[in-house]
Design a protein around this motif. Sequence first.
Motif, PDB file in Angstrom:
ATOM      1  N   ASP A 117       0.833  -1.204   0.000  1.00 49.06           N
ATOM      2  CA  ASP A 117       0.000   0.000   0.000  1.00 49.06           C
ATOM      3  C   ASP A 117       0.872   1.260   0.000  1.00 49.06           C
ATOM      4  O   ASP A 117       0.840   2.073   0.921  1.00 49.06           O
ATOM      5  N   THR A 118       1.641   1.431  -1.059  1.00 49.16           N
ATOM      6  CA  THR A 118       2.547   2.578  -1.129  1.00 49.16           C
ATOM      7  C   THR A 118       1.801   3.893  -1.341  1.00 49.16           C
ATOM      8  O   THR A 118       2.274   4.949  -0.915  1.00 49.16           O
ATOM      9  N   ARG A 119       0.628   3.835  -1.968  1.00 49.20           N
ATOM     10  CA  ARG A 119      -0.123   5.062  -2.235  1.00 49.20           C
ATOM     11  C   ARG A 119      -0.520   5.753  -0.929  1.00 49.20           C
ATOM     12  O   ARG A 119      -0.274   6.952  -0.739  1.00 49.20           O
ATOM     13  N   LEU A 120      -1.144   5.012  -0.022  1.00 50.19           N
ATOM     14  CA  LEU A 120      -1.583   5.596   1.239  1.00 50.19           C
ATOM     15  C   LEU A 120      -0.395   6.029   2.092  1.00 50.19           C
ATOM     16  O   LEU A 120      -0.420   7.081   2.734  1.00 50.19           O
ATOM     17  N   CYS A 121       0.661   5.231   2.068  1.00 53.29           N
ATOM     18  CA  CYS A 121       1.865   5.577   2.831  1.00 53.29           C
ATOM     19  C   CYS A 121       2.481   6.867   2.302  1.00 53.29           C
ATOM     20  O   CYS A 121       2.895   7.740   3.084  1.00 53.29           O
ATOM     21  N   ASN A 122       2.541   7.018   0.986  1.00 60.68           N
ATOM     22  CA  ASN A 122       3.113   8.239   0.398  1.00 60.68           C
ATOM     23  C   ASN A 122       2.252   9.464   0.721  1.00 60.68           C
ATOM     24  O   ASN A 122       2.788  10.553   0.977  1.00 60.68           O
ATOM     25  N   GLU A 123       0.944   9.280   0.706  1.00 60.73           N
ATOM     26  CA  GLU A 123       0.059  10.390   1.085  1.00 60.73           C
ATOM     27  C   GLU A 123       0.334  10.850   2.510  1.00 60.73           C
ATOM     28  O   GLU A 123       0.383  12.053   2.795  1.00 60.73           O
ATOM     29  N   PHE A 124       0.505   9.893   3.393  1.00 61.12           N
ATOM     30  CA  PHE A 124       0.763  10.221   4.791  1.00 61.12           C
ATOM     31  C   PHE A 124       2.119  10.906   4.943  1.00 61.12           C
ATOM     32  O   PHE A 124       2.257  11.881   5.695  1.00 61.12           O
ATOM     33  N   ASN A 125       3.126  10.431   4.224  1.00 60.44           N
ATOM     34  CA  ASN A 125       4.455  11.042   4.292  1.00 60.44           C
ATOM     35  C   ASN A 125       4.444  12.474   3.757  1.00 60.44           C
ATOM     36  O   ASN A 125       5.113  13.361   4.316  1.00 60.44           O
ATOM     37  N   GLU A 126       3.707  12.697   2.683  1.00 59.31           N
ATOM     38  CA  GLU A 126       3.612  14.057   2.138  1.00 59.31           C
ATOM     39  C   GLU A 126       2.942  15.002   3.129  1.00 59.31           C
ATOM     40  O   GLU A 126       3.357  16.157   3.285  1.00 59.31           O
ATOM     41  N   PHE A 127       1.923  14.503   3.805  1.00 60.22           N
ATOM     42  CA  PHE A 127       1.259  15.320   4.830  1.00 60.22           C
ATOM     43  C   PHE A 127       2.234  15.658   5.963  1.00 60.22           C
ATOM     44  O   PHE A 127       2.303  16.812   6.412  1.00 60.22           O
TER      45      PHE A 127
END
Length: 495
Positions: A117-127
Motif C-alpha cells: 500500500d505505497t499510495r496511502l503511505c506516500n500520502e501520509f508522508n507528504e502530509f
Amino acid sequence: MKALKYIIPVLLLLVSCKAETSRQDIHAVESLDDLAGFKVAASAGSSYDLMLSDIPGVDVVRIGVGELLLAVEKDMADFTLMDQTQAQMANLESRGLEIRMSGIMKSTASAGFRLGDTRLCNEFNEFLAEFRQSGEYDRWDSLWRSDCDSMAEALIRRPRPQGDRTIRVGITDNIYPYIFIKDGSLTGMEVDVMEHFCSSAGIVPEYIAQEFTTLIPALNSGKIDVILSHMRVTAERSRQVLFSAPYIEGGGALICRSGASVMPEKAGIWQRLKDSIDRNLIRENRWQLLVEGLWRTIIISVLSVLVGTMIGILLCMVRMSRSRPVANTSKVVIDLVRGIPILVLLMIMCYVVFASSRIPALWIAVFSFGLYYGAYFCEIFRTGMMGVSPGQWEAGAALGLRKFQTFRLIVLPQALVRIIPVFKGDVIALIKGTSIVGYVAVMDLTRAGDLIRSRTMDAFFPLIIVTIAYFFLSRLAGRGLDALNRKVTPKGKAV
C-alpha cells in the motif's frame, strides 16, 4: 519434624535479607547491562520487550501498557521500561516511583501500512513533510506536551474529518498521552495526527481498538488499513510492515521504586471508597465504558448461546445418524473443535478464516463462541436423548402420534430434565469465557476494566466492579435455567 522449627525461621530470614539486598541493588543500577538478575516489566511485543530480550540474565515480565507502573509499585517487577513522555506525565513521586535512567533507546513512532500500500503511505508522508515545514508540527508538539488534557478536550470537540474514502485505523487505546479514552471519546496526540491527515486528504478514519500484539496480524490479514499505536520501527517489523516517516520522536525511561518510601496518610474506609468511585467511575465519565462493555458482553453471551444451541442440535442430529461414516465424521469435527483453546479458535476465525471479510469482530466472536460451545452442547443433547428409553417412541406410536409429535410431547420433556442442569454449567462458562473478546477488537466488560485501569493505575476497584458484573450475569443465567428446569420437571420429582 523438630528440625522444621529451626529451618523455617532461617529460610524466612534469608528471604527477607535477599529482598532487602534486592532493594539496595536496584538503586545501584547504572546501565542496562546491570539489569541482569532483575525482573523488568515491558509491554508485550513492544520494542522495549525486544531490546530487553537481548540482554543476558534479564527476567522480562511481559504485561499490558496499563500495568507497567503497577507492576513496580506492587513489587511484581523491580523495574519497568516505558516511554519517557508517559513516565513524565504519570506523577511518579506520589506513587513512590522514580526515573532511574532516561533517554534509553532513542526511537521514533511511525504509522504502519501493508507492504503493497505505497499510495496511502506516500500520502501520509507528504502530509507529515508539509506539517513539519509549515512549523505547525513544533507548535502542536509543544502544546500537547505542556497541556495534554486541554488539547485532548479540544480534539474531542473538533468536528470529525469528512470525505469520500474510509480507512480502518488499528489502535491500542490505552497509551496515554498518545492514544486514550477521555469522556467516552478517543483522543490523544496520535489521534490528532491522524485527524489532521484525514482532514487534508478527504478521508474518514474508522478506529478499531485491539491488543498491541494483534495489530500486525490484523494489518496483514486486511482487517485494518493502517497501524497507529506508537509503534517503533524495528528490522523484524519492517519485513512485515511498510512504515511511514516518523511523526513522534522520543526515548525510554527506566523506572524503579524511589529511595524514600512514600507513606501517605490513610483515609477512612468510606473516604477511600468515595475516592475510588470518583476516580474510576465519575471522572471523565468512565462509568460509560463499563456500561458499554457490559452491554456488549450481554449481546455476545445471549447470541452465542442461541447460535451454539442451534449448532449443537444440528451436530447432535448428525452425530446420532444411522450412517456410520456420517456419525464418525461429525465426531471428528466435534473432537477437533473441543480440542482447540477458545482463544486460539477465536484468533483463527478473525485473522485466518474471516480475514478478508468486512464482518464486524463482534459477529465473528459470536460465531466462534457458538461453534466452540455448540460442540459441547451437542454431546449434552446427545446424552440427554440417549437417556430416554426407546420404549417411549413405541409408546407414542401406539397412541397414534406422528414421529415429530412423539418427540415434542413425550421424548423432549424427558430429555430436557437431563439436559438443562448440565447445559447450565456450559452457559455460565460461555459467559465468563467472553472476557477474551478484547483480543479481536471487541469492547467488552473486561476490556472496559482494562481501559479504566490504564488511566487510573488502580487495579483493585475496576477488577472488583468487573468481577461483580460477571457474577451477577452468571447468577442471572443460572436462575433462568433453573426456572426452566423446574417448569419441565414433573411435579413430585427432584430437580
